[in-house]
Design a protein around this motif. Structure first.
Motif, PDB file in Angstrom:
ATOM      1  N   ARG A 240       0.887  -0.898  -0.016  1.00 25.54           N
ATOM      2  CA  ARG A 240      -0.398  -0.036   0.104  1.00 25.54           C
ATOM      3  C   ARG A 240       0.716   0.860   0.201  1.00 25.54           C
ATOM      4  NH1 ARG A 240      -5.894  -1.119   0.608  1.00 25.54           N
ATOM      5  NH2 ARG A 240      -6.325  -3.321   1.516  1.00 25.54           N
ATOM      6  N   ARG A 241       0.273   2.517  -0.860  1.00 27.35           N
ATOM      7  CA  ARG A 241       1.325   4.044  -0.858  1.00 27.35           C
ATOM      8  C   ARG A 241       0.463   4.019   0.540  1.00 27.35           C
ATOM      9  NH1 ARG A 241       0.752   4.947  -7.014  1.00 27.35           N
ATOM     10  NH2 ARG A 241      -0.295   3.565  -7.354  1.00 27.35           N
ATOM     11  N   ALA A 242       1.010   6.009   0.654  1.00 27.55           N
ATOM     12  CA  ALA A 242       0.857   6.093   1.509  1.00 27.55           C
ATOM     13  C   ALA A 242      -0.799   7.075   1.054  1.00 27.55           C
ATOM     14  CB  ALA A 242       1.681   7.535   1.579  1.00 27.55           C
ATOM     15  N   GLY A 243      -1.338   7.624   0.174  1.00 25.73           N
ATOM     16  CA  GLY A 243      -2.198   8.128  -0.716  1.00 25.73           C
ATOM     17  C   GLY A 243      -3.620   6.994  -0.416  1.00 25.73           C
ATOM     18  N   GLY A 244      -3.399   5.726  -0.300  1.00 31.97           N
ATOM     19  CA  GLY A 244      -4.185   4.695   0.095  1.00 31.97           C
ATOM     20  C   GLY A 244      -4.212   4.152  -1.411  1.00 31.97           C
ATOM     21  N   GLY A 245      -3.457   4.069  -2.028  1.00 29.08           N
ATOM     22  CA  GLY A 245      -3.080   3.317  -3.635  1.00 29.08           C
ATOM     23  C   GLY A 245      -2.301   1.869  -3.053  1.00 29.08           C
ATOM     24  N   ALA A 246      -1.693   1.232  -4.652  1.00 29.94           N
ATOM     25  CA  ALA A 246      -1.030   0.231  -3.856  1.00 29.94           C
ATOM     26  C   ALA A 246      -0.441  -0.461  -5.051  1.00 29.94           C
ATOM     27  CB  ALA A 246      -1.732  -1.212  -3.720  1.00 29.94           C
ATOM     28  N   GLU A 247       0.850  -0.220  -4.666  1.00 30.32           N
ATOM     29  CA  GLU A 247       1.575  -1.249  -6.092  1.00 30.32           C
ATOM     30  C   GLU A 247       2.049  -2.866  -6.022  1.00 30.32           C
ATOM     31  OE1 GLU A 247       4.902   2.087  -5.471  1.00 30.32           O
ATOM     32  OE2 GLU A 247       5.915   1.129  -3.964  1.00 30.32           O
ATOM     33  N   ALA A 248       2.150  -2.943  -7.107  1.00 26.81           N
ATOM     34  CA  ALA A 248       2.849  -4.167  -7.711  1.00 26.81           C
ATOM     35  C   ALA A 248       4.432  -4.759  -7.025  1.00 26.81           C
ATOM     36  CB  ALA A 248       2.742  -5.083  -8.827  1.00 26.81           C
ATOM     37  N   THR A 249       4.414  -5.389  -6.482  1.00 21.93           N
ATOM     38  CA  THR A 249       5.826  -5.554  -5.593  1.00 21.93           C
ATOM     39  C   THR A 249       6.416  -6.935  -6.341  1.00 21.93           C
ATOM     40  OG1 THR A 249       5.109  -7.590  -3.985  1.00 21.93           O
ATOM     41  CG2 THR A 249       5.091  -4.940  -3.083  1.00 21.93           C
ATOM     42  N   THR A 250       5.855  -7.188  -7.324  1.00 25.21           N
ATOM     43  CA  THR A 250       6.602  -8.967  -8.571  1.00 25.21           C
ATOM     44  C   THR A 250       5.511  -9.048  -9.504  1.00 25.21           C
ATOM     45  OG1 THR A 250       6.445 -10.762  -8.412  1.00 25.21           O
ATOM     46  CG2 THR A 250       5.016 -10.192  -7.192  1.00 25.21           C
ATOM     47  N   GLY A 251       5.945  -8.846 -10.770  1.00 26.11           N
ATOM     48  CA  GLY A 251       5.683  -9.368 -12.226  1.00 26.11           C
ATOM     49  C   GLY A 251       4.681 -10.246 -11.747  1.00 26.11           C
ATOM     50  N   GLY A 252       4.666 -11.129 -11.002  1.00 26.15           N
ATOM     51  CA  GLY A 252       3.803 -12.307 -11.426  1.00 26.15           C
ATOM     52  C   GLY A 252       2.482 -11.980 -10.599  1.00 26.15           C
ATOM     53  N   LEU A 253       1.604 -11.896 -11.453  1.00 23.08           N
ATOM     54  CA  LEU A 253       0.412 -11.903  -9.884  1.00 23.08           C
ATOM     55  C   LEU A 253      -0.778 -12.320 -10.841  1.00 23.08           C
ATOM     56  CD1 LEU A 253      -0.726  -7.612 -10.212  1.00 23.08           C
ATOM     57  CD2 LEU A 253       0.627  -9.313  -8.122  1.00 23.08           C
ATOM     58  N   SER A 254      -0.215 -13.710 -12.105  1.00 23.48           N
ATOM     59  CA  SER A 254      -0.978 -14.945 -12.231  1.00 23.48           C
ATOM     60  C   SER A 254      -2.024 -15.718 -11.225  1.00 23.48           C
ATOM     61  CB  SER A 254      -0.502 -15.574 -13.171  1.00 23.48           C
ATOM     62  OG  SER A 254      -0.103 -16.371 -12.852  1.00 23.48           O
ATOM     63  N   ASP A 255      -1.762 -15.623 -10.191  1.00 22.28           N
ATOM     64  CA  ASP A 255      -1.928 -16.962  -8.878  1.00 22.28           C
ATOM     65  C   ASP A 255      -2.781 -16.069  -7.360  1.00 22.28           C
ATOM     66  OD1 ASP A 255       1.174 -17.720  -6.796  1.00 22.28           O
ATOM     67  OD2 ASP A 255       0.182 -15.415  -7.967  1.00 22.28           O
ATOM     68  N   ALA A 256      -2.788 -14.027  -7.721  1.00 25.35           N
ATOM     69  CA  ALA A 256      -2.603 -13.638  -7.074  1.00 25.35           C
ATOM     70  C   ALA A 256      -4.944 -14.517  -6.897  1.00 25.35           C
ATOM     71  CB  ALA A 256      -3.929 -12.425  -7.655  1.00 25.35           C
ATOM     72  N   GLY A 257      -5.832 -15.080  -7.632  1.00 20.99           N
ATOM     73  CA  GLY A 257      -7.099 -15.620  -7.468  1.00 20.99           C
ATOM     74  C   GLY A 257      -7.359 -16.485  -6.645  1.00 20.99           C
ATOM     75  N   ARG A 258      -6.276 -17.241  -6.273  1.00 16.80           N
ATOM     76  CA  ARG A 258      -6.088 -18.719  -5.885  1.00 16.80           C
ATOM     77  C   ARG A 258      -6.618 -18.632  -4.969  1.00 16.80           C
ATOM     78  NH1 ARG A 258      -0.788 -21.354  -8.619  1.00 16.80           N
ATOM     79  NH2 ARG A 258      -1.295 -20.700 -10.618  1.00 16.80           N
TER      80      ARG A 258
END
Length: 93
Positions: free
Chosen positions: A75-93
């Motif tokens: 999470r960023r200070a302004g309430g947003g978020a940023e990816a820490t890795t390029g591989g988000l393909s398994d995020a829904g598991r």
């Protein structure tokens, strides 16, 4: 199979006449912006009731929290978020 819509990102969100309009963009394969990067070109609009928008926002926030717990985003200070890795393909598991 149902239709899938791809968007590179969100262009604009507005409320007009009681409905939330969410505009998405795709990066143009041919047009360039002033910095020489692919131009952001409007691609789709999602129109939701206020209640539908709030439910959608809540579901997205829950997913971001799950991804944060797994170390996929921070999470960023302004309430947003940023990816820490390029591989988000398994995020829904």
């Amino acid at each position: 199979m149902t239709d899938q819509i791809f968007a590179d990102g969100l262009m604009n969100i507005s409320v007009l006449e009681g409905a939330v309009r969410v505009d998405f963009y795709q990066q143009s394969p041919t047009e360039r912006d002033k910095d020489g990067k692919p131009a952001k070109v409007f691609s789709h609009r999602l129109v939701l009731t206020l209640q539908g928008f709030l439910q959608t926002a809540g579901a997205m926030d829950q997913l971001v929290s799950q991804m944060e717990q797994r170390g996929l985003v921070t999470r960023r200070a302004g309430g947003g978020a940023e990816a820490t890795t390029g591989g988000l393909s398994d995020a829904g598991r």
